[in-house]
Scaffold this active site. Structure first.
Site, PDB file in Angstrom:
ATOM      1  N   GLU A  82     -82.580  79.826  13.944  1.00  0.00           N
ATOM      2  CA  GLU A  82     -84.048  79.497  13.126  1.00  0.00           C
ATOM      3  C   GLU A  82     -84.660  80.877  13.532  1.00  0.00           C
ATOM      4  OE1 GLU A  82     -86.193  75.333  13.293  1.00  0.00           O
ATOM      5  OE2 GLU A  82     -86.176  77.177  15.268  1.00  0.00           O
ATOM      6  N   GLU A 124     -82.256  70.310  10.583  1.00  0.00           N
ATOM      7  CA  GLU A 124     -82.810  69.642  11.749  1.00  0.00           C
ATOM      8  C   GLU A 124     -84.688  68.755  10.672  1.00  0.00           C
ATOM      9  OE1 GLU A 124     -84.996  71.870  14.645  1.00  0.00           O
ATOM     10  OE2 GLU A 124     -82.968  72.848  14.775  1.00  0.00           O
TER      11      GLU A 124
END
Length: 728
Positions: free
Chosen positions: A186, A255
């Site tokens: 991320e 995710e």
């Protein structure tokens, strides 16, 4: 003659089979195109689930992985936790809950693949984002940017992990289960803040990873500019609109959040099974080919591993398999049925791109029709309030609100995301032992007179002193009151003010607790400001600063502070306001009980414990211990800690984590309507109750009898209210 030849042939076949059982590996190439990941040349629709090996025990791993397989999971995804594997520079640990190789081999034995997220930054609500604290003190370092010392350390650890996997032949190209790896995590939002050094770092990280020659693809999540050949992927509650940065890369979702983490002081987030299923079906109908549930089993933040500030010990995440390893129904079963329906569609899904037909307002049909006769359709109703009947092909189909029906042959409706055909299971916590024979030991506040203290004429940042070896740091100083100085004229006591970067502060004056303050997830900083009782002559001020996990996310979070940084003032003396910040301070790392190892079976005998009616109750800084026998059944176990304040719990010397059931959840709770876009605040429970009441005890940590439980209590609690419960 013929019979002799046949016997020889069978013998040679047997020898070859034995030889292959020792030396042969079924190797396969792993590549990708715009449709999917290809394993040995075959496109796959892959359903993945996150299970983090340190958040459960090795004894739990086989059952967790088998339940994932039974639920239709193809891939197990896990981070690699650097601070667990390299607690000090060059000293590596790969045992017990951190036995990464064993975990991956159990996945392999179950016939599943692995997505290894090496990072080595993980975020994950894990202490310091997975970085070892010693990394912060490497000269000239700056985390996650174009910085030489950081890149050198990151490359060294990443190479260590990759070489370990290669040595154990765990990559798919060697016959192992690892079909892809992840570098960084991320980073896109951080790169945007960092600018040019961030972009340079992204490019370097990608080149470094590819240069390790794993033979399997690398991914970067939430990284729109992921350099070729890395695949950029999506992390969110919904990812149907996500497109990779190149049209020859597959559409992947690393995710899909099954709920959210629990933090002390907030309600417990839940996500309905219907919405989970809807999000996956919508992603697949829009061309997605890889979906990972974060988490599939959340587990437990044992010890002091939780972070993100104020993150609870439980990391259940409303996952399909709960913290204790039991099925979370109806979510597990509803998703299992979804996976079966998707796999029925797989021949069509991996062969062609979908065609979109509008069936009405908020109504869509996504159709995958091949030249060889395979056909699959997804019929969607995006209305959040009304069911709709649609005509498709030669049939009519009723679609509940906010739902998708799956037709593997473009005719038969085998599954609808809003129709749950699985019964809910009520989770019960049944007491099995509430008659502990507790002993107590009261820890005295530290004073500045000890020989083992550090001194300085300033307020020091907490982690700089503790190196995170303990949650606790004592700040100690003396305040002298001259007899003719007096207090303010109306007889009131002076006011002590201490400002802290967080996270909890206990204030002791002359050995007596004067007050406690604490922050929260949204604002960990705090200020103590209250009147204190001083006497003429010398007064000892002892501030116990407590950390609750180090920051795990944010731009350059390694620079964030913890502890009492001031100012510290005393107001109300005739002289006016006295600034204590720059006078002499002494420091002690940790509590005396920690130094004495009171939580261990050997250390618990090193002090005089109080027994019977003299056992302390509602006293701050108190240690408790008791012994108990393990219940005969195999049901998962936990401690009900609602009668206690805050601290840590150990079973036979192993920490089951921080406890803080006294922190009551505040926020909005209510009915959970699945229809419509979900956020982590949409569906919450536990308002007005402890954020976490029960604390998981792994069965493998117990002996049949004589188990030692030790509780450290900071605030003051009543241990007679603690009970052992079983989860069913």
């Amino acid at each position: 003659m013929m019979e002799s030849l046949m016997r020889r042939s069978k013998f040679h076949v047997l020898v070859f089979m034995l030889f292959c059982s020792w030396f042969c590996y079924v190797t396969a190439s792993v590549t990708y195109d715009h449709k999917a990941i290809l394993v040995d040349g075959k496109r796959r629709i892959l359903i993945s689930g996150s299970i983090h090996y340190p958040r459960s025990t090795p004894q739990m791993w086989p059952d967790l992985i088998q339940k994932a397989k039974d639920g239709g999971i193809d891939v197990i995804q896990t981070y690699v936790f650097w601070n667990g594997h390299e607690p000090s520079p060059g000293n590596y640990y790969f045992e017990d809950r951190f036995d990464l190789v064993k975990f991956i081999k159990i996945v392999q034995q179950a016939g599943l693949y692995v997505n290894l997220r090496i990072g080595p930054y993980v975020c994950a609500e894990w202490n310091f984002g997975g970085f070892p604290v010693w990394l912060k003190y490497v000269p000239g370092i700056a985390f996650r940017t174009d910085n030489g010392p950081f890149k050198a350390a990151m490359q060294k650890f990443t190479t260590k992990i990759v070489n370990m996997m290669k040595a154990e032949k765990l990559f798919q190209t060697q016959g192992g289960p690892i079909i892809m790896s992840q570098i960084e995590n991320e980073y896109g939002p951080v790169e945007w803040e960092t600018g040019a050094p961030g972009k340079a770092y992204t490019k370097w990280a990608a080149q470094m990873a590819v240069g390790l020659n794993t033979g399997v693809p690398w991914i970067m999540c939430k990284q729109e500019d992921a350099p070729d050949p890395l695949i950029d992927t999506c992390n969110a509650y919904y990812c149907e609109k996500f497109t990779p940065n190149k049209n020859y890369k597959p559409k992947m979702w690393t995710e899909n959040w099954t709920g959210w983490y629990t933090d002390y002081g907030s309600p417990v987030p839940r996500r309905p099974a219907e919405d989970m299923a809807f999000s996956v079906a919508r992603f697949i109908q829009n061309g997605g080919s890889f979906v990972n549930y974060y988490m599939y089993h959340g587990g437990t933040n044992f010890g002091r591993t939780s972070s993100g500030l104020f993150i609870a010990t439980s990391y259940e995440y409303d996952a399909p398999i709960d913290e204790y390893g039991l099925l979370n129904e109806p979510k597990w079963g509803h998703l299992r049925d979804l996976h079966k329906a998707i796999k029925q569609c797989e021949p069509a899904l991996v062969s062609v791109d979908p065609t979109l037909t509008l069936l009405g307002k908020g109504l869509e049909a996504h159709v995958f029709k091949t030249s060889f006769g395979a056909c699959a359709a997804f019929l969607a109703n995006y209305d959040t309030t009304s069911s709709r009947t649609v005509k498709f092909g030669n049939g009519q189909y009723n679609l509940p609100p906010w739902s998708i029906s799956i037709l593997p042959d473009c005719k038969t409706d085998v599954y609808n995301t809003a129709r749950v055909g699985v019964k809910s299971w009520e989770k019960k916590m049944t007491p099995v032992n509430s008659a502990f024979n507790w002993l107590s030991y009261n820890e005295q506040p530290a004073s500045s007179s000890g020989d083992d203290s550090l001194t300085g004429y300033a307020l020091w940042e907490q982690v700089n002193v503790t190196r995170d070896s303990s949650d606790y740091l004592w700040y100690m100083t003396d305040v002298n009151i001259d007899s003719n100085e007096g207090f303010i004229k109306n007889g009131q006591s002076p006011v002590l003010t201490a400002m802290s970067a967080g996270h909890v502060l206990h204030v002791f004056v002359n050995g007596q607790l004067s007050g406690t303050v604490y922050g929260g997830l949204k604002n960990p900083k705090l200020t103590f400001s209250d009147s204190v009782k001083l006497r003429v002559g010398n007064n000892k001020i002892s501030l116990l600063s407590v950390s609750i996990g180090l920051s795990n996310v944010g731009s350059h979070f390694e620079t964030w502070n913890v502890g009492v940084l001031g100012p510290v003032t005393l107001k109300g003396l005739n002289e006016g306001t006295r600034d204590l910040s720059r006078q002499k301070w002494s420091y002690k790392v940790g509590l005396k009980g920690e130094a004495l190892n009171l939580h261990t079976t050997s250390g618990s005998s090193s002090v005089q414990w109080t027994q019977g009616s003299l056992v302390a109750k509602k006293q701050p800084l108190t240690w408790y211990k008791a012994t108990f026998n393990a219940p005969a059944s195999n049901d998962p176990l936990a401690l009900d800690m609602t009668s206690m304040g805050k601290g840590e719990v150990w079973i036979n010397g192993q920490s089951i984590g921080r406890h803080w059931p006294g922190y009551i959840a505040r926020g909005s709770c209510g009915s959970c309507n699945y229809a419509g876009y979900y956020t982590d605040t949409k569906c919450r429970t536990n308002c007005g109750e402890p954020s976490q009441r029960w604390y998981h005890i792994p069965r493998s940590w117990l002996n049949p009898s004589g188990n030692l439980v030790v509780v450290l209590e900071e605030f003051g609690g009543d241990p007679t209210g603690i009970s052992l419960v079983k989860r069913t």
